[in-house]
Design a protein around this motif. Structure first.
Motif, PDB file in Angstrom:
ATOM      1  N   LYS A  34      19.765  81.182  -0.072  1.00  0.00           N
ATOM      2  CA  LYS A  34      18.806  81.006   1.015  1.00  0.00           C
ATOM      3  C   LYS A  34      18.755  82.284   1.875  1.00  0.00           C
ATOM      4  N   LEU A  35      19.924  82.870   2.056  1.00  0.00           N
ATOM      5  CA  LEU A  35      19.989  84.126   2.829  1.00  0.00           C
ATOM      6  C   LEU A  35      19.091  85.185   2.196  1.00  0.00           C
ATOM      7  N   ASP A  36      19.229  85.338   0.872  1.00  0.00           N
ATOM      8  CA  ASP A  36      18.408  86.335   0.177  1.00  0.00           C
ATOM      9  C   ASP A  36      16.928  86.096   0.467  1.00  0.00           C
ATOM     10  N   GLN A  37      16.533  84.835   0.385  1.00  0.00           N
ATOM     11  CA  GLN A  37      15.121  84.530   0.584  1.00  0.00           C
ATOM     12  C   GLN A  37      14.676  84.857   2.004  1.00  0.00           C
ATOM     13  N   LEU A  38      15.545  84.548   2.977  1.00  0.00           N
ATOM     14  CA  LEU A  38      15.219  84.867   4.374  1.00  0.00           C
ATOM     15  C   LEU A  38      15.074  86.377   4.567  1.00  0.00           C
ATOM     16  N   VAL A  39      16.004  87.124   3.949  1.00  0.00           N
ATOM     17  CA  VAL A  39      15.953  88.592   4.055  1.00  0.00           C
ATOM     18  C   VAL A  39      14.669  89.120   3.414  1.00  0.00           C
ATOM     19  N   PHE A  40      14.399  88.675   2.194  1.00  0.00           N
ATOM     20  CA  PHE A  40      13.208  89.174   1.489  1.00  0.00           C
ATOM     21  C   PHE A  40      11.945  88.853   2.300  1.00  0.00           C
ATOM     22  N   ASP A  41      11.851  87.608   2.776  1.00  0.00           N
ATOM     23  CA  ASP A  41      10.655  87.202   3.518  1.00  0.00           C
ATOM     24  C   ASP A  41      10.479  88.048   4.774  1.00  0.00           C
ATOM     25  N   HIS A  42      11.579  88.230   5.493  1.00  0.00           N
ATOM     26  CA  HIS A  42      11.491  88.969   6.757  1.00  0.00           C
ATOM     27  C   HIS A  42      11.091  90.426   6.511  1.00  0.00           C
ATOM     28  N   VAL A  43      11.740  91.051   5.522  1.00  0.00           N
ATOM     29  CA  VAL A  43      11.439  92.460   5.240  1.00  0.00           C
ATOM     30  C   VAL A  43       9.996  92.609   4.761  1.00  0.00           C
ATOM     31  N   LYS A  79       7.496  90.678   5.427  1.00  0.00           N
ATOM     32  CA  LYS A  79       6.605  90.427   6.560  1.00  0.00           C
ATOM     33  C   LYS A  79       6.579  91.643   7.500  1.00  0.00           C
ATOM     34  N   SER A  80       7.762  92.209   7.774  1.00  0.00           N
ATOM     35  CA  SER A  80       7.821  93.407   8.623  1.00  0.00           C
ATOM     36  C   SER A  80       6.979  94.516   8.019  1.00  0.00           C
ATOM     37  N   PHE A  81       7.158  94.710   6.720  1.00  0.00           N
ATOM     38  CA  PHE A  81       6.440  95.799   6.058  1.00  0.00           C
ATOM     39  C   PHE A  81       4.937  95.539   6.058  1.00  0.00           C
ATOM     40  N   ALA A  82       4.555  94.295   5.794  1.00  0.00           N
ATOM     41  CA  ALA A  82       3.118  93.970   5.752  1.00  0.00           C
ATOM     42  C   ALA A  82       2.477  94.270   7.103  1.00  0.00           C
ATOM     43  N   SER A  83       3.224  94.043   8.179  1.00  0.00           N
ATOM     44  CA  SER A  83       2.650  94.251   9.509  1.00  0.00           C
ATOM     45  C   SER A  83       2.389  95.735   9.789  1.00  0.00           C
ATOM     46  N   LEU A  84       2.968  96.614   8.994  1.00  0.00           N
ATOM     47  CA  LEU A  84       2.763  98.053   9.200  1.00  0.00           C
ATOM     48  C   LEU A  84       1.406  98.519   8.669  1.00  0.00           C
ATOM     49  N   ASN A  85       0.803  97.702   7.791  1.00  0.00           N
ATOM     50  CA  ASN A  85      -0.471  98.082   7.179  1.00  0.00           C
ATOM     51  C   ASN A  85      -0.392  99.439   6.480  1.00  0.00           C
ATOM     52  N   SER A  86       0.712  99.678   5.816  1.00  0.00           N
ATOM     53  CA  SER A  86       0.883 100.932   5.087  1.00  0.00           C
ATOM     54  C   SER A  86       0.388 100.758   3.658  1.00  0.00           C
ATOM     55  N   LYS A  87      -0.075 101.855   3.086  1.00  0.00           N
ATOM     56  CA  LYS A  87      -0.486 101.795   1.677  1.00  0.00           C
ATOM     57  C   LYS A  87       0.687 102.028   0.730  1.00  0.00           C
ATOM     58  N   ASN A  88       1.862 102.316   1.280  1.00  0.00           N
ATOM     59  CA  ASN A  88       3.013 102.517   0.409  1.00  0.00           C
ATOM     60  C   ASN A  88       3.447 101.197  -0.224  1.00  0.00           C
ATOM     61  N   LYS A  89       4.403 101.298  -1.143  1.00  0.00           N
ATOM     62  CA  LYS A  89       4.859 100.109  -1.866  1.00  0.00           C
ATOM     63  C   LYS A  89       6.284  99.763  -1.427  1.00  0.00           C
ATOM     64  N   LEU A  90       6.541  98.476  -1.329  1.00  0.00           N
ATOM     65  CA  LEU A  90       7.859  98.000  -0.900  1.00  0.00           C
ATOM     66  C   LEU A  90       8.561  97.259  -2.030  1.00  0.00           C
ATOM     67  N   LYS A  91       9.854  97.504  -2.149  1.00  0.00           N
ATOM     68  CA  LYS A  91      10.683  96.660  -3.020  1.00  0.00           C
ATOM     69  C   LYS A  91      11.960  96.358  -2.253  1.00  0.00           C
ATOM     70  N   VAL A  92      12.264  95.104  -2.072  1.00  0.00           N
ATOM     71  CA  VAL A  92      13.517  94.752  -1.406  1.00  0.00           C
ATOM     72  C   VAL A  92      14.345  93.959  -2.401  1.00  0.00           C
ATOM     73  N   GLU A  93      15.609  94.325  -2.535  1.00  0.00           N
ATOM     74  CA  GLU A  93      16.418  93.646  -3.545  1.00  0.00           C
ATOM     75  C   GLU A  93      17.867  93.503  -3.118  1.00  0.00           C
ATOM     76  N   LEU A  94      18.498  92.517  -3.706  1.00  0.00           N
ATOM     77  CA  LEU A  94      19.931  92.311  -3.504  1.00  0.00           C
ATOM     78  C   LEU A  94      20.678  93.203  -4.488  1.00  0.00           C
ATOM     79  N   ILE A  95      21.608  94.020  -3.993  1.00  0.00           N
ATOM     80  CA  ILE A  95      22.384  94.884  -4.878  1.00  0.00           C
ATOM     81  C   ILE A  95      23.618  94.137  -5.399  1.00  0.00           C
ATOM     82  N   HIS A  96      24.335  93.513  -4.506  1.00  0.00           N
ATOM     83  CA  HIS A  96      25.434  92.647  -4.943  1.00  0.00           C
ATOM     84  C   HIS A  96      25.764  91.667  -3.833  1.00  0.00           C
ATOM     85  N   ALA A  97      26.413  90.574  -4.227  1.00  0.00           N
ATOM     86  CA  ALA A  97      26.790  89.571  -3.234  1.00  0.00           C
ATOM     87  C   ALA A  97      28.169  89.019  -3.572  1.00  0.00           C
TER      88      ALA A  97
END
Lengths: 502, 502
Positions: free
Chosen positions: A382-391, A393-411
């Motif tokens: 659930k934590l991963d999902q919260l992190v991914f969603d938040h990041v 959403k933050s990135f989308a609010s920037l209206n940037s044309k760049n590309k985002l990838k957020v991932e879990l490296i290890h847990a």
């Protein structure tokens, strides 16, 4: 990770200076073992020196043969004492090669047993023989792979406290029993790995595979791979935070650009990244990702009371930090923040300009690295999902044309044990016998994911029995273990085995 | 900085393929020179190849002797043509040593003259013989110090376009005049430095010192160290942005910490830094530091009209970026953002974790690096104060116990010249003669601070005469100069000298 500060202070804390002591609580058998440990001190320091001299750095592929040398060293030191150790091979390391491009084998796990006098208890000893990287240029005052005995009692060198010291201490313990003519009252099972500093690759599968074989019949697990909270008070550790490590990669133009030619015309990944990272956590540590706080176990009055008993002051924390950069004003708040609340740290950025000097580059692709220390009852998925969603959403609010990838490296999951079971009881009595004080029952801010794996797979209690101090500086360029902690640690291990068998 | 993309397209742009041409506008003298340049093409490519083969990387102290070899090479190629060059020594480099700890001399400035037929005009030629670092591992398709002639006409290697190509082109120009039996109608003064890629250390003082000596009587300056805007349209450059480069250092705990042990208990410099950096600029390039916009010269209708005439499409920019990460939708907006508006880029972070993988460190001290490209009429001193005030205010609002230091690393002023003076007039006519088109009059987003120094100290007009294309990839691992640009560039230089003397 910490340097030793105000080392002269150690001499003031008289109880901590190494000396031969009469242990009034100890049985005559234990007294004989303790006396033998005192006698063997030069031999034990020599053994640790020999261990430190092997640069068994698991994260440096070109040194992989040193890991095999180190495993062989432990084997050859243990076997004359009656310990049967097998080198369990784990196959090739995934995706890693030497600088010449050759694949490398994973370091072996040393698995073995020592039959005791037979109280029926069977204790699994876990440790690791690999170490963090170390180079003289990192700031070491002498060659990190040559153990130096300092006049103030410090043994300085890579791995002295993490984790060669404790691993060698177990061997020393067995030798002391043997030479004192006292039988070890428990059976021992060993699991000594060589990849702890590199994610313990292969260990979890190994435990799963061995639980019905070599690890069958184990009654409890003892791990000595952490530290006291401070520098005077022995502790036993019954909880660890977990860690979930993430990366946020933002990619923009197809190659690094010159900021003169392109500054002002293109969305810059590094600018986007600073905006996204700044929305993760406030400077005073409040995590800004919605939903995480709600998963944290509520503080009960009972638990709240536990923190009041810990030997720890806010000045201890300031000493450890080297200055007053503490967020909290009371030791209780600081301890709770370290042990029972999540924390988010930003570690750095990969792909941007990171050298001294000035380079006018617009990096084309950057990865921000951060991690969250997790605590009961955070659900990691659930934590991963919260992190991914938040990041996202933050990135989308920037209206940037760049590309985002957020991932879990290890847990690695958090772990909390029962500090009142037989395993802790034996260690508590051992600590009292050797140090003359009741140990603090503590949790740790750090993570040893394998603790939980052992407990979940073997379904037996795990004990964390640290011998080093909070200022040992594991991973740092001033890693040390105090001679008194080394020798008294061996006695504590001996007493632990003794009481566990009685 | 850019890779070559869609190189096949170059063949479609027929005018840009190298071929012998009849230059109808040229005088018979110039035609003889042009013809000689065509004849000498193999010799000229060989000369550039020999220059590229000397790895004169000014930022690598252990290669300092290569800088001296390179200076010697230029001297030995020029002297048979009648150019007197002196190696002007500049003393030891400040604070820099070889890996063995030995101090190193600054590379010499090559200063000299060539007497022409005497129209009275005296032109100072500036260039640099040092190059950016280059290693095969950076992604080069072949050894960067071995010039490779590609079938599509590209000459690939470190320094071919920045700036060995232009420097060697001047030597070739002189050779062509000589062998064609045509007198150069102007006197030439040379100033060829070896530290351009490392901040031109020593050059400013040298110019000040020589303005009443070796550089006395100079009528104009010609710098060939930049590029066309695109890949088809020749340009002359009459403006450059300046650059002010800053670092924000935030220091907290006295050493790097383990995020498990300390996460949640201490103010983390990296967290503070992301907050401060995120307040500098928005993702779409709006600078958030108050007071900067107010210093930017207002756009007049006359200036506004200039951008409409430039051969540049938004697709050219997208091609250069490698994808659509453009902030603007129209070429005019993009050009103005590049040339006449300030831009803030964040380059990276020093002191944090920057490697691949995952490290759970809390960095104790981090430095964020950013720069602002400056334009008329920004006052640099005032800019510094605005930056410092804003950063300090941002940091103060965080209420962190960490320490902040914000400083200017280096600054170079913007420059805008008069594109209608005799110097540009000569270059315009030269370009028309060689390329058959009127050059675009452009400014540059990048910075060549020495352009302003020459203009301010010698009080004579500076011309920027680029020969390479916008996709040459200076500083990148695919640096190239097209053969057609090299050879036609030599002709343009020759015609420029010819018309400047008439």
């Amino acid at each position: 990770m910490l340097s030793l500060r105000s080392s002269t202070r150690l001499f003031c804390a008289k109880r901590l200076a190494y000396q031969r002591t009469v242990y009034s609580q100890a049985s005559s058998d234990l007294k004989r073992v303790f006396s033998k440990i005192d006698d063997l001190k030069p031999r034990f320091i020599k053994r640790l020196k020999d261990a430190v001299a092997i640069p068994s750095v698991s994260s440096e592929p070109d040194r992989r043969n040193e890991l095999f040398r180190m495993a062989q060293f432990i084997k050859s030191e243990s076997e004359p004492l009656g310990v049967t150790l097998q080198q369990k091979e784990l196959g090739l390391q995934d995706g890693v090669t030497t600088s010449k491009g050759e694949p490398i084998p994973l370091p072996p796990i040393l698995q073995g047993t020592l039959k005791g006098s037979g109280s029926g208890k069977r204790i699994l000893i876990y440790g690791h023989y690999d170490v963090q990287p170390a180079n003289l240029e990192d700031g070491w005052s002498s060659d990190p792979f040559t153990l130096v005995e300092k006049p103030d009692g410090r043994l300085v060198g890579r791995g002295v406290t993490d984790d060669k010291g404790p691993v060698i201490a177990w061997i020393n313990t067995i030798q002391a029993f043997k030479e004192a003519g006292v039988e070890i009252p428990v059976d021992l099972v060993f699991c000594i790995e060589g990849m702890e500093e590199s994610g313990s690759e292969g260990l979890e599968d190994f435990i799963k595979q061995e639980k019905s074989k070599g690890f069958k019949g184990v009654d409890g697990i003892c791990i000595s791979d952490n530290y006291w909270v401070g520098i005077k008070q022995p502790v036993l550790t019954y909880g660890l935070r977990g860690v979930s490590y993430y990366s946020i990669t933002i990619s923009g133009p197809s190659e690094d650009l010159h900021s003169g030619l392109f500054g002002g015309t293109t969305y810059e990944p590094m600018i986007d990244l600073t905006h996204v990272l700044s929305r993760l956590v406030t400077p005073n540590g409040k995590i800004l990702i919605p939903g995480i706080d709600e998963m944290v176990a509520l503080l009960t009055p009972e638990e709240s009371g536990l923190y009041d008993k810990i030997t720890f002051t806010i000045n201890d924390l300031k000493d450890a930090l080297g200055n007053d950069t503490t967020i909290h004003e009371t030791p209780k708040e600081a301890l709770m923040s370290r042990w029972r609340y999540p924390a988010l740290s930003i570690h750095g950025v990969e792909g941007a300009f990171s050298s001294p000097g000035a380079k006018t580059v617009i990096p084309a692709k950057v990865s921000g690295k951060f991690s969250i220390r997790t605590v009961p009852d955070i659900d990691l998925k659930k934590l991963d999902q919260l992190v991914f969603d938040h990041v996202e959403k933050s990135f989308a609010s920037l209206n940037s044309k760049n590309k985002l990838k957020v991932e879990l490296i290890h847990a690695g999951k958090w772990w909390v044990g029962d500090p009142n079971n037989w395993n802790f009881e034996a260690a508590r009595k051992a600590t009292e016998t050797v140090w003359g004080v009741e140990p603090d029952m503590t949790r740790e801010g750090g993570s040893i994911p394998i603790a939980l794996t052992f407990e979940e797979e073997l379904k037996k209690p795990v004990l964390l029995l640290p011998i080093g101090r909070g200022d040992d500086g594991a991973h740092s360029a001033s890693e040390k273990l105090d001679t008194v902690n080394y020798i008294q640690g061996i006695k504590t291990m001996a007493a632990y085995l003794y009481y566990a068998g009685k």
